[in-house]
Design a protein around this motif. Structure first.
Motif, PDB file in Angstrom:
ATOM      1  N   UNK A  11       0.866  -1.177   0.000  1.00  0.00           N
ATOM      2  CA  UNK A  11       0.000   0.000   0.000  1.00  0.00           C
ATOM      3  C   UNK A  11       0.892   1.212   0.000  1.00  0.00           C
ATOM      4  N   UNK A  36       1.215   5.432  -0.678  1.00  0.00           N
ATOM      5  CA  UNK A  36       0.477   6.700  -0.726  1.00  0.00           C
ATOM      6  C   UNK A  36       1.457   7.827  -0.861  1.00  0.00           C
ATOM      7  N   UNK A  70       2.063  12.201  -2.102  1.00  0.00           N
ATOM      8  CA  UNK A  70       1.692  13.497  -2.668  1.00  0.00           C
ATOM      9  C   UNK A  70       2.805  13.938  -3.606  1.00  0.00           C
ATOM     10  N   UNK A  81       6.139  13.350  -1.321  1.00  0.00           N
ATOM     11  CA  UNK A  81       6.106  12.963   0.083  1.00  0.00           C
ATOM     12  C   UNK A  81       5.241  11.717   0.167  1.00  0.00           C
ATOM     13  N   UNK A  82       5.734  10.661   0.773  1.00  0.00           N
ATOM     14  CA  UNK A  82       4.932   9.455   0.727  1.00  0.00           C
ATOM     15  C   UNK A  82       5.130   8.520   1.904  1.00  0.00           C
ATOM     16  N   UNK A  83       4.211   7.570   1.967  1.00  0.00           N
ATOM     17  CA  UNK A  83       4.235   6.516   2.968  1.00  0.00           C
ATOM     18  C   UNK A  83       3.999   5.205   2.245  1.00  0.00           C
ATOM     19  N   UNK A 108       3.653   0.799   2.830  1.00  0.00           N
ATOM     20  CA  UNK A 108       3.641  -0.395   3.670  1.00  0.00           C
ATOM     21  C   UNK A 108       3.690  -1.592   2.737  1.00  0.00           C
ATOM     22  N   UNK A 138       7.591  -4.177   5.886  1.00  0.00           N
ATOM     23  CA  UNK A 138       8.465  -3.041   5.649  1.00  0.00           C
ATOM     24  C   UNK A 138       7.571  -1.811   5.635  1.00  0.00           C
ATOM     25  N   UNK A 139       7.926  -0.838   6.442  1.00  0.00           N
ATOM     26  CA  UNK A 139       7.140   0.392   6.519  1.00  0.00           C
ATOM     27  C   UNK A 139       8.068   1.565   6.243  1.00  0.00           C
ATOM     28  N   UNK A 184       8.750   5.841   5.003  1.00  0.00           N
ATOM     29  CA  UNK A 184       8.375   7.233   4.771  1.00  0.00           C
ATOM     30  C   UNK A 184       9.426   7.819   3.853  1.00  0.00           C
ATOM     31  N   UNK A 226      11.474   0.988   7.938  1.00  0.00           N
ATOM     32  CA  UNK A 226      11.412   0.168   9.139  1.00  0.00           C
ATOM     33  C   UNK A 226      11.121  -1.258   8.718  1.00  0.00           C
ATOM     34  N   UNK A 281      -6.008  12.068   2.648  1.00  0.00           N
ATOM     35  CA  UNK A 281      -4.683  11.564   2.285  1.00  0.00           C
ATOM     36  C   UNK A 281      -3.760  11.520   3.479  1.00  0.00           C
ATOM     37  N   UNK A 286      -4.726   8.864   6.028  1.00  0.00           N
ATOM     38  CA  UNK A 286      -4.341   7.512   5.597  1.00  0.00           C
ATOM     39  C   UNK A 286      -2.883   7.269   5.976  1.00  0.00           C
ATOM     40  N   UNK A 287      -2.066   8.272   5.682  1.00  0.00           N
ATOM     41  CA  UNK A 287      -0.642   8.117   5.956  1.00  0.00           C
ATOM     42  C   UNK A 287      -0.392   7.935   7.453  1.00  0.00           C
ATOM     43  N   UNK A 319      -1.667   4.636   9.147  1.00  0.00           N
ATOM     44  CA  UNK A 319      -1.248   3.370   8.562  1.00  0.00           C
ATOM     45  C   UNK A 319      -0.132   2.693   9.323  1.00  0.00           C
ATOM     46  N   UNK A 363       2.481   0.671  11.350  1.00  0.00           N
ATOM     47  CA  UNK A 363       2.542  -0.621  12.013  1.00  0.00           C
ATOM     48  C   UNK A 363       3.720  -0.581  12.988  1.00  0.00           C
ATOM     49  N   UNK A 414       5.668  -3.032  13.487  1.00  0.00           N
ATOM     50  CA  UNK A 414       6.712  -3.909  12.939  1.00  0.00           C
ATOM     51  C   UNK A 414       7.095  -5.047  13.884  1.00  0.00           C
TER      52      UNK A 414
END
Lengths: 997, 501
Positions: free
Chosen positions: A503, A505, A507, A523-525, A527, A575-576, A578, A600, B17, B20-21, B24, B26, B28
């Motif tokens: 997932x 996300x 901008x 800029x994003x996130x 997962x 894996x998470x 930013x 992460x 938006x 959501x970020x 979200x 976790x 880990x």
């Protein structure tokens, strides 16, 4: 949020919706767009009705169709060409000729989370399009671009259809197996794990898994973009250290729907058989060692070419059918592919069915874009028992090399001639074993992109990657191959299920801050989760010799004995991340890029879950300056620095964990009792491996860009290397993963050059060349790691490579052979011990590629040579099989063994005797094509071609082929550049026809 | 209004938006489905002591291999030779370097032995931390002592790790002298809770007798282990020798005695000498590692003894040539026990031919280390393929000779060393000796215990380990200790290279 499940059916619904909402025009202006220099049709030209969003693009021939009012003005634009405006003036046919815009030199390149004009790119990247791809029988995307990009070394493990591929961008920077680049397919980063199981084959050794990228139909690929330096890859953070390869699949184009169909028929044949003794030469040579009485016993009366017994001319059929279309608000493409590729060893091959559905559609005044892509592939591999590490008995191909040429294939009664477990009959391997793998893999994504205000968009992407793979293997109890099979039979069932979810996300913001400063921000996130479930079952003590029953009627094992064992596993990692990227373009002369990604990962415990990966780069477009001479049509200077990471290690190595070990069958069919044991050990300090890279590059163009290219210098420093080392004993397990206190340095220069030698109307000749020089060194390392396991008789525990300070990775570590003494015993310079050899290693110092593209009217010819220089190959095949001792034991050898002065009592210990220069130049690809002129309205274009692959190889290497890398890892430390009777390589001729309807 | 709505929509979209970020994230944390996470906090180990103990005993099977620990104790000595025969047994020189004492810290078997022994010792720590019963704790302490004894004897430094010390902790290291005290202490603590077990065909479990045996061995070699210089000279203390005699007498009191038929020790029947055996490992590698490939069973045509060692036996000595074990024509009849020399035979009694050369299969006393023909060298069979017993670690005859040696070295007993040695020789069919000195004692131990994995320790104690014999020159005195493996040194800065390496 961690769980979301997306199903293929949902995608299909979305896709159908997208297709049906594309509005087809009812009345038309038609025409053709051509290039002013050569008059050829230009595909992909954007045509917009000025002042509206109504538009289309030209098809493969440059033709277009658009519905507009009679007073409309059409704007024709195409990267690399000057835009042109044309008034329709109530005409129904408009033909336009575009002239190339040399100053723009524009080409769109795909980078992480977006695409940019190449002129704005600050990093070192290579963008390859279908015109740059290798042709012929292609199993995987890597083969498309082998040799085509500077600094990208691609080596397939063997000639087996679908064999694993090693891809190294700018040298080898990591020690362990996580050295392949990150692959991103249509925005979905793939995990580096195998999706199909390797196999155990009793005591015959292990077979490697196939290339996990075989699920991608090469015909569906629109572009492959390779990000090489850290400023380009840092946006992928922890997975960017080995480079990033972005694969973009084809989208629908042209106004009306186009059907494309292609058919290829290929024939393959072994390039080089080993020059073995025939029956008379064999008996004569054997007699010299053991006398006539022994020779008479050995002579079984036949004359058999065992290589011919297992080889064949292979036939490959492939069909590709696609249908696609596009208008100003959307596009779609459906593609079906079928390829049935035989291997040149009997019974082996790969059959692949693929389907790709892709589409996108704009809504809400083009403010919202919904897109989707789904690939489904069904791959069937027929495997043969060719293994990495068979003993002296030999696997299928090893036994074909060493089998007694006087032995018959069959006994007079028609049964297979099988003298003993140690001298297996290669044909018995073929006839008394069966192994196949079925892999169903689906990769896809659905995304929504919303323009929030002008310049600011938000995009969300759901991606998935599912794979189910099952390998089934049976060896009949009638097969006399080794102690573990004969009399009891063996079967293996190996399954892998992979489920990865993404997932994403982010901008994106574009803004002209002033007349001279443009800003782009990201800029994003993200997962991503990776689940891997395995199941391995071994069976023995069969009551039947029927291979089908052994696989499909498991109850055919003997219930009176313990006949089944196995194990299973299931792990999930997450894996998470930013991430952000900022680009400033100042006065169109200076471009500054900065990125940061925080990753992460569940692969690291307690103290180091997150890693931070920054980069920055600057580009100076010098040719925009007045003081740069006009001779430079283009001149850019790039400077970049960044830190990227690597986390390719097994699951959870930071907690003490125990599980039950697998009980294996003994040779007699009884089980070794295995107990519970530790699989990992408390290690909270485990952390990311990181690579810091500096890149300095120049892009240049002369003479109106008829001569163009780039030069890059890079320096990569990899530290905190993740590697399995010996545990500090006492410890619960023998090996532990650690961050090695050492550096691996790769530095090198890459040169890319492209020139239009001739370019006049009917005749065009372009030369494309690349050269890359890389130097690799291990530094600041106090320990040592051995690898490169060498197999064969009397070679237990033998290894050929050692990783140590101030040596290249995988440096050869061997006895220095100087010949035989008067008794035929090996003599070694400096004595009977192993040592380094002045930095000789399996890493090539230079890679090069040279393409000549010629076009005359409708004929085109492409000739591609590739070469690798400076690498050494260890010939384990010769070490194990082609020695006087092996001949004296009644096994066949190559002709050069006879009379070489070696005693039959000599021990062929690992030494430089079997180390050979592996440099080669290869005529890799040659394609001759003809575009048949067509005025037929039904067939829009028609092309026939013939392609030769691997036509000629110039090398001093004595083995089957110098491009070889059999996995000879030792204690999980990978090896490189060892040849051990691997699946031989073929020369392939392919006939193709392409048609557009 | 329209503008407001547009702005509102934009804000809303942006907020969605961002939310959501932000939502979200976790933490880990992983969830383990295919393994059990073991908590070692506070030095406790959440394991099952019963299954761990059974796995420690099962792990003894590794010591029955022909390589590693066994090879370090035998290939380095005057009673075994590992010839390279053409393409067989080159094995990267590991065998040749062991025999010639030219190993270095990267020798694979020196590393593998280090890892095997220490890993097994650590499992005993896990048992002791997992709340075992008193009896289980005593067995775990015996087994820890057993493995640490080998580490001390081979390498002279013994690392130790507590169960809660992870990868980030460098194990502390005991000197040879400290390790000696630690092992002796473990055995003394274990003794009261170990069971009394008499002779049995299946003594694969720690007992009072096995602890007493190891204590006797420790004290007999105490002068070596406590020596400030590993290669000696060694000074044997009377008090230590008295202890050896006491421990051996305790074993005798548990019912052990010399088995009248020497080779019955290696059969499946209950010999009176079996003190400690491997419960799951078999002796099959002792058979395959020496037999020729044309014999039945087909062997790996490997290790031999040498002419000088063979010459130490009288013909009447039953330890030299055993009788054929199976009746003519039965499986494995062709294999005799003891030393196999000269023409070899098939099961039906007909002479064997070497299938590769088509010449008669005749084993010769002479054998070179390199370039040996397939028939060179005398082969050795103690465990017979037709009737192979459990693999033996501790045998009573060894204890019996330890007592004799302790007396010879000044210990007090009602018997003399000569009486004991001659008692043994009488049972074995050898003539009585007139005197017994160090040379005679070492020779007698060789004749009784050849190929049983004790020769290196004996040769070091008697000071002959670095002297010369077939295919070996006089070697450096520091060779009495193996080097700490290079990769072990790299893994633990608390270890130091042994002198000389």
């Amino acid at each position: 949020m961690t769980k979301f499940y997306l199903y293929v059916s949902r995608y299909l619904t979305v896709l159908l919706f997208l297709i049906t909402t594309i509005a087809w025009s009812q009345s038309t202006v038609t025409g053709k767009v051509t290039a002013s220099d050569d008059g050829s049709g230009l595909p992909g030209v954007n045509i917009i009705e000025k002042g509206t969003s109504n538009g289309t693009v030209t098809d493969a021939n440059g033709s277009f169709t658009i519905t507009v009012p009679g007073n409309a003005v059409l704007v024709f634009s195409f990267v690399g060409y000057t835009s042109q405006e044309v008034s329709v003036e109530n005409r129904t046919s408009v033909n336009v000729s575009l002239s190339s815009d040399v100053t723009a030199l524009s080409e769109v390149v795909v980078i992480g989370y977006g695409q940019i004009d190449k002129k704005d790119a600050t990093g070192a990247l290579v963008s390859l399009k279908p015109g740059d791809f290798n042709g012929g029988v292609i199993a995987s995307p890597e083969q498309l671009i082998q040799g085509r990009a500077a600094g990208v070394q691609i080596t397939s493990a063997s000639g087996e259809p679908g064999a694993g591929v090693n891809m190294r961008i700018r040298g080898t920077s990591s020690v362990r197996s996580g050295n392949n680049p990150l692959f991103v397919v249509d925005g979905v980063p793939l995990s580096g794990d195998d999706v199909s199981p390797g196999s155990m084959n009793g005591a015959l050794g292990d077979s490697p898994p196939k290339n996990p990228l075989n699920f991608i139909n090469p015909n569906d690929i629109a572009s492959i973009d390779i990000l090489k330096d850290a400023s380009a890859t840092a946006i992928y953070g922890s997975r960017g250290a080995n480079g990033v390869v972005i694969i973009t699949t084809k989208s629908g184009k042209s106004g009306a729907g186009n059907i494309e169909y292609s058919y290829n028929l290929g024939f393959g044949h072994i390039t080089k058989k080993m020059d073995l003794l025939n029956r008379d030469e064999f008996i004569s040579a054997y007699t010299q060692f053991n006398g006539a009485a022994a020779a008479a016993t050995l002579d079984k009366g036949a004359s058999t070419d065992w290589q011919n017994q297992v080889l064949r001319t292979s036939v490959t059929n492939s069909h590709n059918l696609s249908f696609g279309g596009a208008d100003a608000t959307g596009n779609f493409r459906i593609s079906l592919g079928y390829q049935n590729q035989e291997g040149i060893i009997k019974h082996s091959g790969m059959k692949r069915y693929t389907a790709l559905l892709k589409g996108s559609k704009k809504f809400l005044n083009d403010r919202l874009t919904l897109s989707t892509q789904v690939t489904v592939a069904d791959v069937h591999d027929d495997n043969v028992p060719i293994t990495n590490n068979s003993g002296f008995e030999g696997d299928l191909f090893g036994s074909a090399l060493k089998s007694n040429p006087t032995a018959p294939v069959y006994n007079p009664d028609g049964t297979l001639y099988q003298p003993s477990n140690t001298e297996p009959n290669p044909v018995a391997y073929l006839n008394l074993s069966r192994s196949f793998t079925n892999t169903l893999r689906s990769l896809g994504n659905v995304s929504a992109e919303l323009q929030i205000i002008k310049g600011l968009t938000f995009k969300t992407v759901f991606g998935f990657d599912r794979s189910f793979s099952s390998r089934k293997t049976a060896f009949s109890r009638d097969l006399k191959a080794n102690n573990g099979i004969y009399g009891i039979g063996r079967a293996y069932l190996n399954d892998i299920e992979v489920s990865n979810n993404l997932w994403e996300n982010y901008f994106t913001y574009n803004k002209e801050l002033s007349s001279s400063v443009k800003f782009t921000g990201l800029l994003g996130y993200s997962y991503q989760s990776f689940s891997n479930t395995r199941r391995d079952i071994q069976l023995a003590n069969f009551r039947t010799s029927n291979l089908d029953l052994m696989i499909n009627n498991l109850a055919s094992i003997d219930p009176a004995k313990i006949s089944m064992t196995g194990n299973s596993s299931s792990v999930k990692d997450e894996l998470q991340s930013y991430y952000g990227r900022f680009d400033f373009t100042i006065s169109d002369k200076y471009i500054v890029t900065a990125t940061l990604r925080a990753d992460g990962s569940t692969k690291f415990g307690g103290n180091n879950k997150y890693g931070y990966f920054p980069s920055a780069a600057i580009k100076w477009r010098a040719s925009e300056e007045a003081f740069i001479p006009e001779a430079f049509s283009d001149l850019n200077v790039r400077l970049g620095y960044g830190v990227t990471g690597n986390q390719e290690i097994p699951h959870n190595l930071y907690q003490e964990r125990q599980r039950y070990n697998t009980s294996n069958f003994n040779t007699g069919g009884t089980l070794d009792q295995a107990d519970i044991g530790s699989v990992s050990f408390k290690n909270s300090d485990l952390k990311w491996e990181s690579t810091a890279q500096i890149n300095i590059g120049i892009d240049y163009g002369f003479f109106d860009n008829r001569l163009r290219g780039s030069i890059d210098y890079y320096h990569k420093n990899t530290s905190d290397l993740l590697i399995q080392v010996i545990s500090a004993q006492p410890a619960p397990q023998p090996f532990t993963y650690t961050n090695l206190n050492a550096n691996v340095i790769n530095k090198g220069v890459e040169l890319a050059l492209e020139g239009d030698v001739v370019n006049n109307g009917d005749f065009k000749w372009t030369i494309v060349g690349n050269v890359a020089i890389n130097k690799n060194r291990v530094q600041n390392f106090n320990g040592l790691l051995n690898t490169g396991q060498i197999n064969g008789q009397g070679l237990s525990g033998a290894f050929a490579q050692r990783i140590a300070n101030n040596q290249p990775l995988y440096a050869w570590f061997l006895r220095d052979f100087s010949g035989f003494d008067e008794n035929g015993i090996s003599v070694y310079n400096g004595g009977d011990f192993q040592k380094f050899l002045n930095g000789k290693s399996p890493l090539p110092t230079t890679n090069a590629g040279l393409t000549n593209n010629l076009r005359y009217k409708n004929f085109d010819l492409s000739i591609f040579f590739s070469g690798q220089f400076g690498q050494y190959i260890y010939n384990n095949t010769a070490n194990a099989y082609f020695t006087a001792g092996s001949l004296a034991n009644g096994r066949n050898v190559t002709k050069n063994v006879v009379g070489n002065g070696e005693s039959n009592l000599n021990a062929p210990d690992v030494s430089t005797r079997f180390l050979e220069n592996g440099s080669f130049v290869r005529l890799q690809n040659l394609t001759l094509g003809y575009n048949i002129p067509t005025t037929n309205t039904f067939i829009k274009s028609l092309r026939v071609s013939v392609t030769g692959q691997n036509l000629l190889t110039f090398t001093d290497y004595s083995g089957q082929d110098p491009e070889v890398n059999v996995n000879k890892a030792l204690n999980n430390v990978p090896s490189l550049g060892i040849d051990y009777a691997g699946y031989p390589r073929a020369r392939t001729i392919t006939f193709g026809v392409n048609a557009t309807f | 209004m329209k503008d407001n709505n547009t702005i509102l929509r934009k804000v809303l979209a942006g907020a969605v938006g961002m939310s959501i970020i932000l939502s979200a994230c976790t933490d880990l944390n992983t969830e383990e489905k295919d393994s059990v996470v073991i908590n070692t906090a506070g030095g406790k180990f959440e394991g099952d002591p019963t299954s761990l103990l059974s796995s420690v005993y099962a792990d003894l099977g590794a010591l029955t291999d022909q390589a590693n620990v066994y090879a370090l104790y035998e290939q380095t000595t005057d009673e075994m030779l590992p010839p390279t025969r053409g393409v067989d047994w080159g094995d990267n020189g590991v065998w040749r370097t062991l025999h010639q004492h030219t190993w270095d810290p990267t020798h694979q078997q020196i590393l593998d032995s280090w890892n095997q022994l220490n890993q097994r010792a650590f499992k005993c720590n896990q048992i002791l931390a997992s709340n075992p019963s008193d009896a289980q704790a005593a067995e775990a302490k015996f087994m820890r002592a057993f493995f640490m004894f080998y580490v001390m004897d081979l390498y002279g430094q013994v690392p130790f790790r507590n169960v809660d010390e992870g990868v980030d902790v460098n194990p502390k290291v005991m000197t040879r002298s400290e390790a000696f005290d630690f092992i002796v202490n473990d055995l003394n603590e274990a003794l009261p809770n170990l069971s009394v077990r008499g002779p049995s065909a299946d003594n694969g479990k720690a007992s009072k007798a096995s602890a007493n045996f190891l204590l006797a061995k420790l004290y007999l070699n105490k002068a070596v282990y406590k020596s400030s210089v590993a290669e000696g000279p060694y000074t044997f203390d009377k008090a230590d020798m008295d202890k050896v005699i006491g421990y051996v007498d305790a074993i005798t009191a548990d019912g052990y005695s010399l088995e009248p038929q020497y080779f019955d020790n290696f059969r499946t029947i209950a010999s009176k000498e079996l003190i400690f055996t491997s419960p799951s490992g078999t002796a099959q590698n002792r058979i395959y590692m020496t037999l020729h490939y044309d014999q039945n069973p087909s062997g790996w045509n490997g290790f031999t003894t040498v002419a000088d060692f063979y010459a130490k036996f009288e013909d009447s000595d039953t330890r030299k040539h055993g009788e054929s074990i199976a009746p003519l024509g039965k499986n494995f009849y062709g294999i005799k026990r003891g030393f196999l020399i000269g023409q070899q035979y098939k099961d039906d009694g007909t002479p064997l031919t070497d299938s590769r050369t088509q010449k008669p299969l005749v084993f010769t006393p002479d054998v070179p280390l390199s370039g040996a023909a397939t028939n060179k060298g005398i082969r050795v069979i103690k465990y017979h393929p037709a009737d192979q017993g459990k693999y033996i670690f501790f045998r009573y005859a060894d204890a019996y000779l330890m007592k004799a040696e302790a007396i010879m070295r000044g210990g007090s007993s009602g018997q003399t060393a000569l009486q004991l040695v001659n008692n043994l020789r009488a049972v074995r069919g050898a003539s009585a000796l007139g005197t017994v000195d160090a040379t005679a004692m070492l020779d007698e131990r060789g004749r009784e215990l050849y190929w049983e994995g004790v020769r290196r320790t004996d040769q070091i104690r008697f000071g002959t380990f670095t002297s010369t014999w077939a295919e070996k020159t006089v070697t450096e005195p520091f060779r009495v200790l193996f080097p700490i493996p290079q990769q072990a040194l790299d893994s633990n800065p608390n270890l130091a290279p042994n002198p000389g390496y």
